[in-house]
Design an enzyme around this catalytic site. Structure first.
Site, mmCIF file in Angstrom:
data_model
loop_
_atom_site.group_PDB
_atom_site.id
_atom_site.type_symbol
_atom_site.label_atom_id
_atom_site.label_comp_id
_atom_site.label_asym_id
_atom_site.label_seq_id
_atom_site.Cartn_x
_atom_site.Cartn_y
_atom_site.Cartn_z
ATOM 1 N N HIS A 156 0.500 -1.279 -0.010
ATOM 2 C CA HIS A 156 -0.296 0.275 0.081
ATOM 3 C C HIS A 156 0.677 1.656 0.053
ATOM 4 O O HIS A 156 2.084 1.193 0.054
ATOM 5 C CB HIS A 156 -0.854 -0.062 2.017
ATOM 6 C CG HIS A 156 -1.838 -0.814 0.742
ATOM 7 N ND1 HIS A 156 -1.704 -2.177 2.088
ATOM 8 C CD2 HIS A 156 -3.240 -0.467 0.519
ATOM 9 C CE1 HIS A 156 -3.081 -2.907 0.612
ATOM 10 N NE2 HIS A 156 -4.169 -1.983 0.784
ATOM 11 N N LYS A 160 -0.749 4.866 4.418
ATOM 12 C CA LYS A 160 -1.514 3.672 5.389
ATOM 13 C C LYS A 160 -0.960 3.336 7.191
ATOM 14 O O LYS A 160 0.584 3.518 6.677
ATOM 15 C CB LYS A 160 -1.708 1.948 4.929
ATOM 16 C CG LYS A 160 -2.558 1.959 5.260
ATOM 17 C CD LYS A 160 -3.046 0.845 3.838
ATOM 18 C CE LYS A 160 -3.715 -1.070 4.643
ATOM 19 N NZ LYS A 160 -5.215 0.137 4.659
#
Length: 268
Positions: A156, A160
Protein backbone atom coordinates in the site's frame (compact mmCIF):
# COMPACT_ATOMS: atom_id res chain seq x y z
CA UNK A 1 -34.66 13.82 -4.69
CA UNK A 2 -33.32 10.26 -4.77
CA UNK A 3 -34.03 8.08 -1.75
CA UNK A 4 -30.35 7.17 -1.48
CA UNK A 5 -28.92 10.24 0.24
CA UNK A 6 -25.23 9.80 0.96
CA UNK A 7 -23.07 11.57 3.55
CA UNK A 8 -19.31 11.13 3.19
CA UNK A 9 -16.88 11.32 6.10
CA UNK A 10 -13.37 12.57 5.41
CA UNK A 11 -14.61 14.19 2.20
CA UNK A 12 -11.40 16.12 1.60
CA UNK A 13 -9.12 13.07 1.74
CA UNK A 14 -8.00 10.83 -1.10
CA UNK A 15 -10.72 8.26 -0.59
CA UNK A 16 -13.26 10.89 0.40
CA UNK A 17 -12.86 12.76 -2.88
CA UNK A 18 -13.27 9.56 -4.84
CA UNK A 19 -16.48 8.84 -2.91
CA UNK A 20 -17.74 12.36 -3.63
CA UNK A 21 -17.08 11.92 -7.35
CA UNK A 22 -18.63 8.45 -7.52
CA UNK A 23 -21.73 9.63 -5.66
CA UNK A 24 -22.19 12.66 -7.90
CA UNK A 25 -21.89 10.47 -11.00
CA UNK A 26 -24.37 7.89 -9.68
CA UNK A 27 -27.83 8.53 -11.13
CA UNK A 28 -29.47 6.69 -8.22
CA UNK A 29 -27.74 8.59 -5.42
CA UNK A 30 -27.65 12.13 -4.05
CA UNK A 31 -24.76 13.69 -2.15
CA UNK A 32 -26.47 14.89 1.04
CA UNK A 33 -23.43 15.96 3.08
CA UNK A 34 -19.65 16.15 2.96
CA UNK A 35 -17.97 16.01 6.37
CA UNK A 36 -14.41 16.60 7.46
CA UNK A 37 -12.39 17.56 10.53
CA UNK A 38 -12.63 21.09 12.04
CA UNK A 39 -9.08 21.90 10.89
CA UNK A 40 -9.47 20.54 7.34
CA UNK A 41 -8.37 23.00 4.65
CA UNK A 42 -11.40 22.09 2.52
CA UNK A 43 -14.01 23.32 5.01
CA UNK A 44 -16.52 25.65 3.42
CA UNK A 45 -15.58 24.60 -0.12
CA UNK A 46 -17.99 23.04 -2.58
CA UNK A 47 -17.35 19.30 -2.23
CA UNK A 48 -18.04 18.78 -5.92
CA UNK A 49 -15.52 21.40 -6.96
CA UNK A 50 -12.82 19.27 -5.32
CA UNK A 51 -13.39 16.76 -8.13
CA UNK A 52 -14.45 19.13 -10.90
CA UNK A 53 -18.20 18.60 -10.40
CA UNK A 54 -19.68 21.61 -8.55
CA UNK A 55 -22.79 20.55 -6.64
CA UNK A 56 -23.56 23.18 -3.99
CA UNK A 57 -22.82 20.87 -1.04
CA UNK A 58 -20.22 22.56 1.18
CA UNK A 59 -17.73 20.59 3.23
CA UNK A 60 -18.66 20.97 6.91
CA UNK A 61 -17.33 19.85 10.27
CA UNK A 62 -20.86 19.56 11.69
CA UNK A 63 -21.08 15.78 11.72
CA UNK A 64 -24.42 15.67 13.50
CA UNK A 65 -26.17 17.91 10.98
CA UNK A 66 -24.57 16.18 8.01
CA UNK A 67 -25.47 12.67 9.12
CA UNK A 68 -29.03 13.79 9.93
CA UNK A 69 -29.45 14.79 6.25
CA UNK A 70 -28.48 11.35 4.96
CA UNK A 71 -29.94 7.88 4.69
CA UNK A 72 -26.43 6.40 4.71
CA UNK A 73 -22.97 7.52 5.81
CA UNK A 74 -19.91 6.13 4.03
CA UNK A 75 -16.85 6.24 6.26
CA UNK A 76 -13.23 5.48 5.28
CA UNK A 77 -11.52 7.52 8.02
CA UNK A 78 -9.82 6.21 11.17
CA UNK A 79 -11.16 3.93 13.90
CA UNK A 80 -11.60 6.63 16.55
CA UNK A 81 -13.46 8.93 14.16
CA UNK A 82 -15.58 6.15 12.70
CA UNK A 83 -16.73 5.05 16.15
CA UNK A 84 -17.86 8.61 16.90
CA UNK A 85 -19.72 8.76 13.59
CA UNK A 86 -21.25 5.37 14.35
CA UNK A 87 -22.90 6.67 17.51
CA UNK A 88 -24.29 9.69 15.64
CA UNK A 89 -25.71 7.35 12.99
CA UNK A 90 -27.24 5.26 15.73
CA UNK A 91 -28.90 8.31 17.23
CA UNK A 92 -30.39 9.42 13.90
CA UNK A 93 -31.22 5.95 12.58
CA UNK A 94 -28.82 6.44 9.67
CA UNK A 95 -27.26 3.43 7.93
CA UNK A 96 -23.46 3.27 7.72
CA UNK A 97 -20.96 1.68 5.37
CA UNK A 98 -17.62 1.25 7.16
CA UNK A 99 -14.50 0.88 5.04
CA UNK A 100 -12.17 1.96 7.85
CA UNK A 101 -9.66 -0.69 8.98
CA UNK A 102 -7.46 -1.13 12.06
CA UNK A 103 -10.19 -1.62 14.68
CA UNK A 104 -9.32 -3.42 17.90
CA UNK A 105 -11.66 -5.94 19.54
CA UNK A 106 -13.49 -3.23 21.48
CA UNK A 107 -14.11 -1.26 18.29
CA UNK A 108 -15.48 -4.30 16.49
CA UNK A 109 -17.75 -5.01 19.45
CA UNK A 110 -19.04 -1.42 19.31
CA UNK A 111 -19.88 -1.86 15.63
CA UNK A 112 -21.73 -5.09 16.34
CA UNK A 113 -23.68 -3.40 19.15
CA UNK A 114 -24.71 -0.49 16.92
CA UNK A 115 -25.93 -2.97 14.30
CA UNK A 116 -28.63 -4.04 16.74
CA UNK A 117 -30.28 -0.68 16.02
CA UNK A 118 -29.14 0.40 12.53
CA UNK A 119 -28.03 -1.37 9.34
CA UNK A 120 -24.24 -1.61 8.97
CA UNK A 121 -21.96 -2.92 6.24
CA UNK A 122 -18.51 -3.44 7.76
CA UNK A 123 -15.90 -4.97 5.47
CA UNK A 124 -12.10 -4.84 5.15
CA UNK A 125 -12.42 -4.13 1.45
CA UNK A 126 -15.37 -2.77 -0.54
CA UNK A 127 -14.05 -3.78 -3.97
CA UNK A 128 -16.22 -6.29 -5.81
CA UNK A 129 -13.08 -7.90 -7.25
CA UNK A 130 -11.46 -8.38 -3.86
CA UNK A 131 -14.59 -10.02 -2.49
CA UNK A 132 -14.61 -12.43 -5.41
CA UNK A 133 -11.00 -13.22 -4.48
CA UNK A 134 -12.14 -14.05 -0.93
CA UNK A 135 -14.51 -16.61 -2.42
CA UNK A 136 -11.79 -18.08 -4.65
CA UNK A 137 -9.43 -18.34 -1.68
CA UNK A 138 -11.97 -20.34 0.27
CA UNK A 139 -12.33 -22.77 -2.63
CA UNK A 140 -8.57 -23.05 -3.19
CA UNK A 141 -7.84 -23.61 0.50
CA UNK A 142 -10.39 -26.40 0.77
CA UNK A 143 -8.76 -28.19 -2.16
CA UNK A 144 -5.11 -27.45 -1.33
CA UNK A 145 -5.41 -28.18 2.37
CA UNK A 146 -2.33 -30.43 2.55
CA UNK A 147 1.21 -29.95 1.32
CA UNK A 148 0.97 -26.22 0.61
CA UNK A 149 2.53 -23.30 2.49
CA UNK A 150 0.51 -20.09 2.53
CA UNK A 151 2.17 -16.68 2.18
CA UNK A 152 0.29 -13.38 1.87
CA UNK A 153 2.03 -10.29 0.48
CA UNK A 154 0.36 -6.88 0.48
CA UNK A 155 1.50 -3.43 -0.65
CA UNK A 156 0.00 0.00 0.00
CA UNK A 157 0.89 3.68 -0.19
CA UNK A 158 3.20 5.34 2.31
CA UNK A 159 0.31 7.00 4.19
CA UNK A 160 -1.42 3.80 5.34
CA UNK A 161 -1.17 3.57 9.11
CA UNK A 162 -2.08 -0.08 9.86
CA UNK A 163 -0.28 -3.26 8.87
CA UNK A 164 -0.97 -5.83 7.65
CA UNK A 165 -3.92 -4.37 5.79
CA UNK A 166 -7.42 -5.35 6.81
CA UNK A 167 -7.81 -7.03 3.44
CA UNK A 168 -4.69 -9.15 3.94
CA UNK A 169 -5.87 -10.19 7.38
CA UNK A 170 -9.27 -11.14 6.00
CA UNK A 171 -7.56 -13.22 3.31
CA UNK A 172 -5.64 -14.99 6.07
CA UNK A 173 -8.85 -15.56 8.02
CA UNK A 174 -10.58 -17.07 4.98
CA UNK A 175 -7.74 -19.51 4.40
CA UNK A 176 -7.37 -20.37 8.09
CA UNK A 177 -11.09 -21.04 8.46
CA UNK A 178 -11.05 -23.33 5.42
CA UNK A 179 -8.13 -25.20 7.00
CA UNK A 180 -9.91 -25.39 10.36
CA UNK A 181 -7.28 -23.20 12.03
CA UNK A 182 -7.34 -20.05 14.15
CA UNK A 183 -5.42 -17.26 12.41
CA UNK A 184 -4.46 -15.78 15.77
CA UNK A 185 -2.55 -18.96 16.51
CA UNK A 186 -0.93 -19.61 13.13
CA UNK A 187 -0.10 -16.16 11.69
CA UNK A 188 3.55 -15.12 11.27
CA UNK A 189 4.08 -11.41 10.67
CA UNK A 190 7.45 -10.95 8.95
CA UNK A 191 10.67 -12.86 9.49
CA UNK A 192 14.16 -11.81 10.50
CA UNK A 193 17.37 -13.57 11.52
CA UNK A 194 17.72 -17.31 12.04
CA UNK A 195 14.09 -18.33 12.16
CA UNK A 196 14.48 -22.06 11.62
CA UNK A 197 12.46 -24.06 9.12
CA UNK A 198 9.00 -22.89 8.25
CA UNK A 199 6.26 -24.61 10.24
CA UNK A 200 3.75 -26.06 7.78
CA UNK A 201 0.75 -24.93 9.84
CA UNK A 202 1.64 -21.22 9.69
CA UNK A 203 0.29 -18.48 7.41
CA UNK A 204 2.91 -15.84 6.63
CA UNK A 205 2.34 -12.12 6.06
CA UNK A 206 4.66 -9.64 4.37
CA UNK A 207 3.95 -5.91 4.20
CA UNK A 208 5.21 -3.28 1.75
CA UNK A 209 4.63 0.46 2.17
CA UNK A 210 5.71 2.96 -0.44
CA UNK A 211 4.82 5.71 -2.86
CA UNK A 212 1.23 5.89 -4.04
CA UNK A 213 0.43 2.17 -4.32
CA UNK A 214 -3.36 1.98 -4.02
CA UNK A 215 -3.50 -1.66 -2.94
CA UNK A 216 -1.93 -4.93 -4.07
CA UNK A 217 -2.68 -8.30 -2.46
CA UNK A 218 -1.30 -11.69 -3.40
CA UNK A 219 -1.85 -15.06 -1.72
CA UNK A 220 0.59 -17.83 -2.61
CA UNK A 221 -0.15 -21.54 -2.14
CA UNK A 222 3.40 -22.91 -2.34
CA UNK A 223 3.65 -26.64 -2.93
CA UNK A 224 6.41 -28.97 -4.14
CA UNK A 225 7.05 -28.25 -7.80
CA UNK A 226 4.23 -25.74 -8.18
CA UNK A 227 2.85 -22.48 -6.83
CA UNK A 228 -0.69 -21.16 -7.16
CA UNK A 229 -1.19 -17.42 -6.76
CA UNK A 230 -4.49 -15.64 -6.28
CA UNK A 231 -4.35 -11.87 -6.11
CA UNK A 232 -5.85 -8.49 -6.76
CA UNK A 233 -4.33 -5.19 -7.82
CA UNK A 234 -6.15 -1.87 -7.57
CA UNK A 235 -4.98 0.87 -9.93
CA UNK A 236 -7.31 3.47 -8.41
CA UNK A 237 -9.67 3.94 -5.46
CA UNK A 238 -12.70 3.86 -7.75
CA UNK A 239 -13.52 0.16 -7.11
CA UNK A 240 -13.77 0.87 -3.37
CA UNK A 241 -16.11 3.80 -3.99
CA UNK A 242 -18.35 1.87 -6.39
CA UNK A 243 -18.51 -1.06 -4.00
CA UNK A 244 -19.42 1.29 -1.14
CA UNK A 245 -22.33 2.73 -3.10
CA UNK A 246 -23.48 -0.79 -3.88
CA UNK A 247 -23.35 -1.50 -0.14
CA UNK A 248 -25.34 1.66 0.59
CA UNK A 249 -28.04 0.54 -1.84
CA UNK A 250 -28.10 -2.88 -0.15
CA UNK A 251 -28.68 -1.23 3.24
CA UNK A 252 -31.53 0.92 1.96
CA UNK A 253 -33.89 -2.04 2.31
CA UNK A 254 -32.65 -3.07 5.77
CA UNK A 255 -33.73 -1.66 9.13
CA UNK A 256 -30.83 -3.08 11.17
CA UNK A 257 -28.16 -5.76 11.17
CA UNK A 258 -24.44 -6.32 10.59
CA UNK A 259 -23.42 -7.25 7.05
CA UNK A 260 -20.28 -7.44 4.94
CA UNK A 261 -19.62 -7.35 1.21
CA UNK A 262 -20.15 -11.09 0.89
CA UNK A 263 -23.76 -10.40 1.93
CA UNK A 264 -24.02 -7.41 -0.42
CA UNK A 265 -22.83 -9.47 -3.39
CA UNK A 266 -24.78 -12.61 -2.52
CA UNK A 267 -21.62 -14.70 -2.18
CA UNK A 268 -22.53 -16.54 1.02
Amino acid sequence: MNDLRIAIAGAGGRMGRMLVEATLRDAEATLAAAIDQPDAVVLGKDAGELVGLPCGILVSSDRDAGIAQATCLIDFTRPEGTLEHLEICRRHGTAIVIGTTGFDAAGKNAIAAAAEDIPVVFAPNMSVGVNVVFKLLDLAARIMNEGYDIEIVEAHHRHKIDAPSGTALRMGEVVAQAFGRDLRQCAVYGREGVTGERLPSTIGFSTIRGGDIVGDHNVMFCGLGERVEIGHKASSRLPYALGSLRAARFLSSRSKGLFDMQDVLGLR
